[in-house]
Design a protein around this motif. Sequence first.
Motif, PDB file in Angstrom:
ATOM      1  N   TYR A 129      48.211  53.867  42.855  1.00  0.00           N
ATOM      2  CA  TYR A 129      47.882  53.130  41.634  1.00  0.00           C
ATOM      3  C   TYR A 129      49.044  53.242  40.666  1.00  0.00           C
ATOM      4  CZ  TYR A 129      45.317  51.934  37.334  1.00  0.00           C
ATOM      5  OH  TYR A 129      44.902  51.361  36.157  1.00  0.00           O
ATOM      6  N   VAL A 186      51.485  48.056  34.476  1.00  0.00           N
ATOM      7  CA  VAL A 186      50.959  47.415  35.685  1.00  0.00           C
ATOM      8  C   VAL A 186      49.448  47.618  35.805  1.00  0.00           C
ATOM      9  CG1 VAL A 186      51.103  47.292  38.200  1.00  0.00           C
ATOM     10  CG2 VAL A 186      53.179  47.670  36.848  1.00  0.00           C
ATOM     11  N   ARG A 187      48.995  48.851  35.812  1.00  0.00           N
ATOM     12  CA  ARG A 187      47.589  49.246  35.925  1.00  0.00           C
ATOM     13  C   ARG A 187      46.873  48.519  37.062  1.00  0.00           C
ATOM     14  NH1 ARG A 187      45.075  49.544  30.082  1.00  0.00           N
ATOM     15  NH2 ARG A 187      45.898  47.462  29.946  1.00  0.00           N
ATOM     16  N   ALA A 188      47.315  48.830  38.292  1.00  0.00           N
ATOM     17  CA  ALA A 188      46.732  48.198  39.478  1.00  0.00           C
ATOM     18  C   ALA A 188      46.990  49.053  40.710  1.00  0.00           C
ATOM     19  CB  ALA A 188      47.337  46.813  39.688  1.00  0.00           C
ATOM     20  N   GLU A 204      41.680  45.817  35.280  1.00  0.00           N
ATOM     21  CA  GLU A 204      40.806  44.838  34.623  1.00  0.00           C
ATOM     22  C   GLU A 204      39.742  44.328  35.598  1.00  0.00           C
ATOM     23  OE1 GLU A 204      41.088  40.528  32.332  1.00  0.00           O
ATOM     24  OE2 GLU A 204      42.933  41.577  32.880  1.00  0.00           O
ATOM     25  N   GLU A 205      40.143  44.029  36.840  1.00  0.00           N
ATOM     26  CA  GLU A 205      39.183  43.575  37.849  1.00  0.00           C
ATOM     27  C   GLU A 205      38.173  44.677  38.168  1.00  0.00           C
ATOM     28  OE1 GLU A 205      40.882  41.097  41.276  1.00  0.00           O
ATOM     29  OE2 GLU A 205      42.619  42.200  40.493  1.00  0.00           O
ATOM     30  N   GLN A 226      42.352  35.626  43.845  1.00  0.00           N
ATOM     31  CA  GLN A 226      42.240  36.004  42.452  1.00  0.00           C
ATOM     32  C   GLN A 226      41.763  34.805  41.644  1.00  0.00           C
ATOM     33  OE1 GLN A 226      45.766  37.783  40.878  1.00  0.00           O
ATOM     34  NE2 GLN A 226      44.664  38.709  39.198  1.00  0.00           N
ATOM     35  N   THR A 261      43.743  44.927  40.056  1.00  0.00           N
ATOM     36  CA  THR A 261      44.016  45.419  38.705  1.00  0.00           C
ATOM     37  C   THR A 261      42.862  46.250  38.152  1.00  0.00           C
ATOM     38  OG1 THR A 261      43.070  43.516  37.571  1.00  0.00           O
ATOM     39  CG2 THR A 261      45.406  43.355  38.236  1.00  0.00           C
TER      40      THR A 261
END
Length: 146
Positions: free
Chosen positions: A58, A63-65, A105-106, A145, A103
């Motif tokens: 991760y 980026v955070r994914a 967010e997802e 996506q 991500t």
Amino acid sequence: MAKQQATSAGGWLFKEEPTCYSFAELERDGSTWWTGVKNALARKHLREIKVGDRVLFYHTGKVRAIVGAMRVKAGPKTDPDGDDAKAVTVQVEPTVRWSRPVTLEEIKGDDFFADWELVRNSRLSVMPVSPAQWQRLEAMRQAEQA
């Protein structure tokens, strides 16, 4: 959802800032010792890891994914570069770069993950991934996506 520990059907998630060490660098190097973990709970998780366990890579920061997967090659053992005797390390090698990162967010947008440490404890750098979570993440990476 009940809290589940990683098993051979599940795995782990390791977090790293890509400006410090990225998945691309891991691919270039072929393997690395995962060092520098300071949090007591993250170290506890490292001590539970077995050779052959699967690990999600991760990228933190901007980026955070989840960007790829790794396999534990050696360890756990005392981190020779650690600042104390409790420091732990494992050696990992890349297995697959995810063609479509999943991500944060997802993940946060899916109620299935509401109790997962990645959502609840954003500062934890090593955490278990249950078999069901791993399966859901794999499905998400293969989906188009929105």
